[in-house]
Design a protein around this motif. Structure first.
Motif, PDB file in Angstrom:
ATOM      1  N   GLY A   5       0.799  -1.231   0.000  1.00 39.33           N
ATOM      2  CA  GLY A   5       0.000   0.000   0.000  1.00 39.33           C
ATOM      3  C   GLY A   5       0.825   1.271   0.000  1.00 39.33           C
ATOM      4  N   ILE A   6       2.112   1.167  -0.367  1.00 37.28           N
ATOM      5  CA  ILE A   6       2.997   2.345  -0.408  1.00 37.28           C
ATOM      6  C   ILE A   6       3.278   2.666  -1.877  1.00 37.28           C
ATOM      7  CG2 ILE A   6       5.299   3.231   0.199  1.00 37.28           C
ATOM      8  CD1 ILE A   6       5.308   1.183   2.533  1.00 37.28           C
ATOM      9  N   THR A   7       3.082   3.933  -2.272  1.00 35.86           N
ATOM     10  CA  THR A   7       3.412   4.310  -3.652  1.00 35.86           C
ATOM     11  C   THR A   7       4.892   4.003  -3.899  1.00 35.86           C
ATOM     12  OG1 THR A   7       1.767   6.076  -3.660  1.00 35.86           O
ATOM     13  CG2 THR A   7       3.530   6.237  -5.292  1.00 35.86           C
ATOM     14  N   PRO A   8       5.200   3.105  -4.821  1.00 37.38           N
ATOM     15  CA  PRO A   8       6.615   2.718  -4.982  1.00 37.38           C
ATOM     16  C   PRO A   8       7.525   3.866  -5.418  1.00 37.38           C
ATOM     17  CG  PRO A   8       5.160   1.083  -5.949  1.00 37.38           C
ATOM     18  CD  PRO A   8       4.303   2.260  -5.624  1.00 37.38           C
ATOM     19  N   VAL A   9       7.066   4.666  -6.417  1.00 39.62           N
ATOM     20  CA  VAL A   9       7.947   5.715  -6.969  1.00 39.62           C
ATOM     21  C   VAL A   9       7.250   7.075  -6.909  1.00 39.62           C
ATOM     22  CG1 VAL A   9       9.192   6.513  -9.033  1.00 39.62           C
ATOM     23  CG2 VAL A   9       9.064   4.058  -8.534  1.00 39.62           C
ATOM     24  N   ALA A  10       7.883   8.024  -6.230  1.00 41.33           N
ATOM     25  CA  ALA A  10       7.370   9.404  -6.193  1.00 41.33           C
ATOM     26  C   ALA A  10       7.980  10.160  -7.370  1.00 41.33           C
ATOM     27  CB  ALA A  10       7.780  10.081  -4.894  1.00 41.33           C
ATOM     28  N   ILE A  11       7.122  10.896  -8.097  1.00 35.26           N
ATOM     29  CA  ILE A  11       7.620  11.705  -9.215  1.00 35.26           C
ATOM     30  C   ILE A  11       6.697  12.902  -9.384  1.00 35.26           C
ATOM     31  CG2 ILE A  11       6.277  10.512 -11.001  1.00 35.26           C
ATOM     32  CD1 ILE A  11       8.783  10.765 -12.843  1.00 35.26           C
ATOM     33  N   GLY A  12       7.236  13.979  -9.926  1.00 38.97           N
ATOM     34  CA  GLY A  12       6.401  15.130 -10.286  1.00 38.97           C
ATOM     35  C   GLY A  12       6.197  15.106 -11.793  1.00 38.97           C
ATOM     36  N   GLY A  13       4.946  15.280 -12.220  1.00 38.83           N
ATOM     37  CA  GLY A  13       4.643  15.233 -13.657  1.00 38.83           C
ATOM     38  C   GLY A  13       5.028  16.536 -14.340  1.00 38.83           C
ATOM     39  N   GLN A  14       6.362  16.743 -14.453  1.00 42.17           N
ATOM     40  CA  GLN A  14       6.884  17.922 -15.153  1.00 42.17           C
ATOM     41  C   GLN A  14       7.940  17.426 -16.139  1.00 42.17           C
ATOM     42  OE1 GLN A  14       8.417  20.245 -11.886  1.00 42.17           O
ATOM     43  NE2 GLN A  14       6.429  21.155 -11.392  1.00 42.17           N
TER      44      GLN A  14
ATOM     45  N   ASN B 125      10.221  18.808  -5.107  1.00 40.91           N
ATOM     46  CA  ASN B 125      10.412  18.701  -3.661  1.00 40.91           C
ATOM     47  C   ASN B 125       9.171  18.166  -2.962  1.00 40.91           C
ATOM     48  OD1 ASN B 125       9.525  21.285  -4.640  1.00 40.91           O
ATOM     49  ND2 ASN B 125       9.595  22.049  -2.548  1.00 40.91           N
ATOM     50  N   MET B 126       8.015  18.268  -3.628  1.00 40.42           N
ATOM     51  CA  MET B 126       6.791  17.656  -3.076  1.00 40.42           C
ATOM     52  C   MET B 126       6.867  16.130  -3.242  1.00 40.42           C
ATOM     53  SD  MET B 126       5.035  19.975  -1.738  1.00 40.42           S
ATOM     54  CE  MET B 126       6.491  20.901  -1.305  1.00 40.42           C
ATOM     55  N   ALA B 127       7.484  15.699  -4.331  1.00 36.86           N
ATOM     56  CA  ALA B 127       7.697  14.252  -4.503  1.00 36.86           C
ATOM     57  C   ALA B 127       8.698  13.749  -3.461  1.00 36.86           C
ATOM     58  CB  ALA B 127       8.203  13.972  -5.921  1.00 36.86           C
ATOM     59  N   THR B 128       9.740  14.549  -3.220  1.00 36.18           N
ATOM     60  CA  THR B 128      10.722  14.166  -2.196  1.00 36.18           C
ATOM     61  C   THR B 128      10.035  14.067  -0.826  1.00 36.18           C
ATOM     62  OG1 THR B 128      12.399  15.409  -3.431  1.00 36.18           O
ATOM     63  CG2 THR B 128      12.984  14.710  -1.193  1.00 36.18           C
ATOM     64  N   ALA B 129       9.103  14.991  -0.565  1.00 33.28           N
ATOM     65  CA  ALA B 129       8.384  14.987   0.721  1.00 33.28           C
ATOM     66  C   ALA B 129       7.595  13.691   0.894  1.00 33.28           C
ATOM     67  CB  ALA B 129       7.447  16.190   0.799  1.00 33.28           C
ATOM     68  N   MET B 130       7.117  13.116  -0.211  1.00 34.66           N
ATOM     69  CA  MET B 130       6.378  11.841  -0.123  1.00 34.66           C
ATOM     70  C   MET B 130       7.285  10.723   0.371  1.00 34.66           C
ATOM     71  SD  MET B 130       4.302  12.129  -3.728  1.00 34.66           S
ATOM     72  CE  MET B 130       3.577  10.478  -3.701  1.00 34.66           C
ATOM     73  N   VAL B 131       8.560  10.775  -0.039  1.00 33.80           N
ATOM     74  CA  VAL B 131       9.512   9.746   0.437  1.00 33.80           C
ATOM     75  C   VAL B 131       9.911  10.059   1.878  1.00 33.80           C
ATOM     76  CG1 VAL B 131      11.738   8.616   0.002  1.00 33.80           C
ATOM     77  CG2 VAL B 131      10.332   9.377  -1.925  1.00 33.80           C
ATOM     78  N   ILE B 132      10.086  11.348   2.183  1.00 30.87           N
ATOM     79  CA  ILE B 132      10.447  11.748   3.554  1.00 30.87           C
ATOM     80  C   ILE B 132       9.389  11.271   4.545  1.00 30.87           C
ATOM     81  CG2 ILE B 132      10.660  13.762   5.092  1.00 30.87           C
ATOM     82  CD1 ILE B 132      12.068  15.227   2.732  1.00 30.87           C
ATOM     83  N   ASN B 133       8.104  11.422   4.172  1.00 29.12           N
ATOM     84  CA  ASN B 133       7.058  11.061   5.157  1.00 29.12           C
ATOM     85  C   ASN B 133       6.541   9.631   4.965  1.00 29.12           C
ATOM     86  OD1 ASN B 133       5.063  11.074   3.123  1.00 29.12           O
ATOM     87  ND2 ASN B 133       4.822  13.296   3.324  1.00 29.12           N
ATOM     88  N   GLY B 134       7.131   8.893   4.065  1.00 31.36           N
ATOM     89  CA  GLY B 134       6.798   7.463   3.952  1.00 31.36           C
ATOM     90  C   GLY B 134       5.594   7.163   3.085  1.00 31.36           C
TER      91      GLY B 134
END
Ligand code: GAL
Length: 428
Positions: A188-197, A259-268
């Motif tokens: 239930g964890i999003t495997p890859v965080a990315i920003g659609g840019q 950095n919002m994608a990075t925040a997703m990894v920071i907060n799990g």
């Protein structure tokens, strides 16, 4: 009638006052002559980036100069470059701008840049910089750019608890990677965080291509822009691997800042992110510790490689007298040991001058430095095309378009995208 004695005393007091005023005015004038107002265009607006830019501001002001902030938000700098062109065309360029890679020479060709060769000579930059980086900063043999760091792009950032939760190890190969991604998805964890840019998709693809094809393939494709390589079987395999990532990302990615994608990894909320080590600046600001809260590992298949991205500043010829002093102050500051250490500790990169101790740096930085040296010796050191270090802005923009369209278009095949990359490489 006042006595002569009183008049003489009064005259003495008046003279003393006038002399003091004259001295104060002279001091003010000198300090103003020495104090220069330097308008700086940059795009460091995330938490970690802003903290690093603040350091530069503080150190410039300690030299008695004034920093005029011209920050243009937008990771990767695309918005900042548009703003810069508008100002230069209007004949009103900022005193300093965050420009890097081949664009430095393109601007120098317009005869709008100030030579900082005197500062570079005084600072022995030729002795302190790797030759391939020094050459990017020069135009016709003279320094016109001042480098501040070496960022590594081919990193994979992993939330340590998420990895532990699925009982996995950091993935070294792409097969391992997709096994970890499947396990995270099941948990239930999003495997890859990315920003659609575009720049984030391009950077991710650049890293996948390096991992799938290796440094030799990467150079043939993106340095040589070899047509056969750009549309050949290895590129097709890289594009297929890249598109396979899509199923492990979330729907909310459209327009998300890096950095919002990075925040997703920071907060799990997400397990991993492919991103340059400016992402480490965000972990640092969040008080996270490498090796404990998160892991920094070379992206799968790129352990022996290092995709470099060197931030630098150029200085525009401006009409306002006295600014040049502040520009030269800033150029010297950027390459100073004190700034190089303090800035890079916050920015997530490593110092670009090679004589500094990394004693205060964390294990990710130490690994980056060791890999930078070993990749330089083994041919694994490659410039990042997604971050303006390699191809012309026109080709980079065309590559962004091909990769961005391929990422969102379910029906486009890897073969079709590869063919478009070959065409894009001929953009001028
Ligand atoms: C890169 C730049 C880094 C960082 C990143 C995200 O192009 O070199 O310093 O700012 O973009 O904005």
């Amino acid at each position: 009638m006042r006595s002569n004695r009183h008049s003489r005393a009064h005259a003495r007091r008046l003279f003393a006052t006038l002399t003091a005023c004259a001295a104060a005015a002279a001091t003010f004038a000198t300090s103003q002559a020495q104090a220069a107002s330097v308008e700086v265009l940059h795009y460091w607006t995330s938490g970690g980036e802003a903290k690093s830019a603040q350091l530069l501001k503080q150190m410039l002001e300690q030299k008695g100069d004034t920093w005029v902030d011209f920050a243009v938000a937008g990771g990767g700098g695309g918005n900042a470059m548009t703003a810069l062109k508008t100002r230069v065309v209007a004949g009103n360029p900022p005193a300093a701008a965050q420009i890097k890679g081949p664009a430095i020479k393109e601007w120098a060709d317009q005869d709008v840049l100030l030579s900082i060769d005197d500062v570079a000579k005084a600072g022995n930059w030729d002795r302190l910089l790797p030759p391939e980086i020094a050459s990017v900063m020069k135009y016709k043999g003279q320094y016109v750019g001042a480098p501040v760091n070496v960022h590594r792009v081919n990193w994979l950032w992993i939330n340590a608890d998420a990895l532990k939760k699925v009982g996995a190890q950091p993935p070294a190969t792409w097969d391992d990677f997709f096994k970890v991604a499947d396990a995270l998805k099941k948990a239930g964890i999003t495997p890859v965080a990315i920003g659609g840019q575009p720049w984030q998709e391009a950077e991710t693809f650049e890293t996948v291509a390096l991992g799938v094809g290796g440094a030799g393939f990467y150079k043939k494709a993106f340095v040589d822009l070899d047509q056969a390589t750009l549309k050949g079987p290895t590129m097709i395999k890289a594009l297929e691997t890249f598109k396979r990532l899509k199923a492990y990302t979330d729907e909310g990615q459209v327009g998300r800042d890096w950095n919002m994608a990075t925040a997703m990894v920071i907060n799990g909320r997400a397990g991993m992110q492919f991103m340059g080590d400016w992402a480490k600046g965000e972990f640092t600001v969040a008080g996270k510790v490498p090796g404990k809260d998160y892991l920094c590992v070379a992206a799968p298949g790129t352990q022996k490689d290092f995709t470099f991205n060197v931030d630098s500043f150029v200085f525009f010829k401006v009409k306002t007298p006295g600014v040049e002093k502040g520009q030269k102050d800033m150029a010297g500051l950027l390459m100073s040991p004190a700034f190089q250490e303090a800035f890079n500790l916050n920015k997530g990169s490593i110092p670009v001058r090679q004589d500094l101790s990394l004693a205060k740096f964390d294990d990710c930085a130490k690994k980056s430095s060791a890999d930078f040296k070993s990749a330089g010796a083994s041919g694994g050191l490659v410039p990042s095309w997604a971050h303006d270090m390699l191809v012309s802005p026109a080709v980079e923009g065309a590559f962004y378009d091909v990769i961005g369209n391929y990422w969102v278009n379910k029906d486009e095949t890897a073969e079709q995208a590869a063919g478009k990359l070959a065409v894009a490489a001929k953009t001028n």
